[in-house]
Motif scaffolding. Structure first.
Motif, PDB file in Angstrom:
ATOM      1  N   MET A  59     -12.078   3.602   4.324  1.00 36.43           N
ATOM      2  CA  MET A  59     -12.203   4.194   2.989  1.00 36.43           C
ATOM      3  C   MET A  59     -10.846   4.694   2.481  1.00 36.43           C
ATOM      4  O   MET A  59     -10.513   4.537   1.301  1.00 36.43           O
ATOM      5  N   GLN A  60     -10.037   5.266   3.346  1.00 37.58           N
ATOM      6  CA  GLN A  60      -8.720   5.745   2.937  1.00 37.58           C
ATOM      7  C   GLN A  60      -7.812   4.583   2.556  1.00 37.58           C
ATOM      8  O   GLN A  60      -7.070   4.651   1.583  1.00 37.58           O
ATOM      9  N   ILE A  61      -7.857   3.520   3.307  1.00 38.90           N
ATOM     10  CA  ILE A  61      -7.050   2.337   2.983  1.00 38.90           C
ATOM     11  C   ILE A  61      -7.497   1.754   1.648  1.00 38.90           C
ATOM     12  O   ILE A  61      -6.673   1.420   0.791  1.00 38.90           O
ATOM     13  N   GLY A  62      -8.797   1.666   1.434  1.00 40.81           N
ATOM     14  CA  GLY A  62      -9.321   1.142   0.165  1.00 40.81           C
ATOM     15  C   GLY A  62      -8.916   2.005  -1.012  1.00 40.81           C
ATOM     16  O   GLY A  62      -8.532   1.505  -2.073  1.00 40.81           O
ATOM     17  N   LEU A  63      -8.982   3.320  -0.847  1.00 39.76           N
ATOM     18  CA  LEU A  63      -8.575   4.226  -1.915  1.00 39.76           C
ATOM     19  C   LEU A  63      -7.079   4.097  -2.199  1.00 39.76           C
ATOM     20  O   LEU A  63      -6.659   4.075  -3.359  1.00 39.76           O
ATOM     21  N   GLY A  64      -6.278   3.994  -1.170  1.00 42.85           N
ATOM     22  CA  GLY A  64      -4.826   3.837  -1.350  1.00 42.85           C
ATOM     23  C   GLY A  64      -4.484   2.554  -2.084  1.00 42.85           C
ATOM     24  O   GLY A  64      -3.614   2.532  -2.967  1.00 42.85           O
ATOM     25  N   ILE A  65      -5.157   1.468  -1.761  1.00 43.05           N
ATOM     26  CA  ILE A  65      -4.907   0.191  -2.441  1.00 43.05           C
ATOM     27  C   ILE A  65      -5.334   0.282  -3.901  1.00 43.05           C
ATOM     28  O   ILE A  65      -4.621  -0.192  -4.792  1.00 43.05           O
ATOM     29  N   ALA A  66      -6.469   0.913  -4.179  1.00 39.13           N
ATOM     30  CA  ALA A  66      -6.943   1.045  -5.561  1.00 39.13           C
ATOM     31  C   ALA A  66      -5.964   1.863  -6.399  1.00 39.13           C
ATOM     32  O   ALA A  66      -5.656   1.511  -7.539  1.00 39.13           O
TER      33      ALA A  66
END
Length: 98
Positions: free
Chosen positions: A17-24
């Motif tokens: 979830m943190q990686i996804g948020l960072g990419i977004a």
């Protein structure tokens, strides 16, 4: 054993979830990675133009203020005529500046 598997799954999901948020957030950034310097240059130009505009406006206001003062050996009628001409010239100059 069951407790270790559960913690591994929870931490893995939190990391994903943190990686996804960072990419977004990175993708939604208003500054594209390759054009950062070009946009900085464009942002500097209007500031310089605004500074020049403010300087010209201050100079015009100062000149207008000096012209509106009554001069020695100037009659009342001449002074009012000169004020009218100066007010028209001043308004014309301000319209041209905008």
């Amino acid at each position: 054993m069951n407790d270790i598997v559960r913690k591994t799954i929870i931490y893995s999901l939190a990391g994903i979830m943190q990686i996804g948020l960072g990419i977004a957030v990175t993708e939604a950034s208003p500054v594209p990675a390759g054009n950062w310097q070009q946009q900085t240059i464009r942002m500097d130009q209007p500031q310089n133009q605004q500074g020049d505009h403010d300087k010209r406006l201050r100079e015009e206001k100062q000149r207008h203020e000096n012209e509106m003062k009554r001069r020695p050996n100037e009659g009342e009628k001449e002074w009012h005529e000169r004020q009218e001409r100066e007010n028209q010239r001043h308004e014309q100059t301000l319209r041209e500046m905008q």
